[in-house]
Design an enzyme around this catalytic site. Sequence first.
Site, PDB file in Angstrom:
ATOM      1  N   LYS A 175      -7.012 -14.830   4.038  1.00 20.59           N
ATOM      2  CA  LYS A 175      -6.855 -15.700   5.197  1.00 20.59           C
ATOM      3  C   LYS A 175      -7.456 -17.085   4.963  1.00 20.59           C
ATOM      4  CE  LYS A 175      -4.520 -12.788   7.664  1.00 20.59           C
ATOM      5  NZ  LYS A 175      -3.102 -13.037   7.976  1.00 20.59           N
ATOM      6  N   TYR A 177      -9.342  -9.276   2.585  1.00 22.64           N
ATOM      7  CA  TYR A 177      -8.611  -9.787   3.742  1.00 22.64           C
ATOM      8  C   TYR A 177      -9.105 -11.189   4.098  1.00 22.64           C
ATOM      9  CZ  TYR A 177      -6.863 -10.002   8.584  1.00 22.64           C
ATOM     10  OH  TYR A 177      -6.236 -10.376   9.749  1.00 22.64           O
TER      11      TYR A 177
END
Length: 262
Positions: free
Chosen positions: A162, A158
């Site tokens: 990002k 994750y």
Amino acid sequence: MTKISGSVALVTGSARGIGKAVALRLAEDGHDIALNDIAANSDQLEETAGEIRAKGVKVTTAIADVSVEAEVKAMVDKVATDLGALNVMISNAGIARVESLLETTVEAWDNMMGVNLRGTFLCYKTAAEQMIRQGTGGKIIGAASIVAYRPFALLSPYSASKWGVRGLTQGAAMEWAKHKITVNAYCPGIVGTAMWELIDEKLAKEEGLPKGEAIKKYSEAILLGRVSVPEDIGKLASYLAGPDSDYMTGQCVLIDGGIQFS
């Protein structure tokens, strides 16, 4: 607050959570709103659409998986047809998984990158193409995260996705400034949403803590003393989507209550 008129904003992943809060705030500002989510969230999407219609702006909905190019193109075409243009793209849709890198499969990695990074790329690119055809510039806004600056353990894929959104945002800003398109992103910290409830549950299990204690532990670093609510992000999105941010581009703005400084 200056009332916006003649602007159409598309918010992906807007059936609930941050996306819904962003859509509601932009509707309050006066933007006509296009809502998007996946088919599994269609009922919630229609509920959100009803709430926004009550604010007196035009609304349309588009079911699409942002990781699929054809669906993103069809979504943008539908918005332009239904509402007449696309002036603001909020690429908000995203997913999170909490697990160690050693347990992460290639399939899980690809799914994360497909939604969070390829999905943002497709939304940015397709929106920019539409805005360039219109010839009037526009605002493109992505959803990065505090982990684009400071990764969290057990959120490595994750975090990587990002960081990618952050780099993509800066690159797109450089390429599309000549078209009068600004590209920025918001970077939330710990937000009281269903996603963070799942993160808390998994982190608590991994760290041997009772449910609710993991988010409490991480929240101790917040200088302003509280977990964020989706409306906090809506306020920042309001600024990024409005005329007051016309001289701002290529920025990934932390809105985390004071956990991380850039």
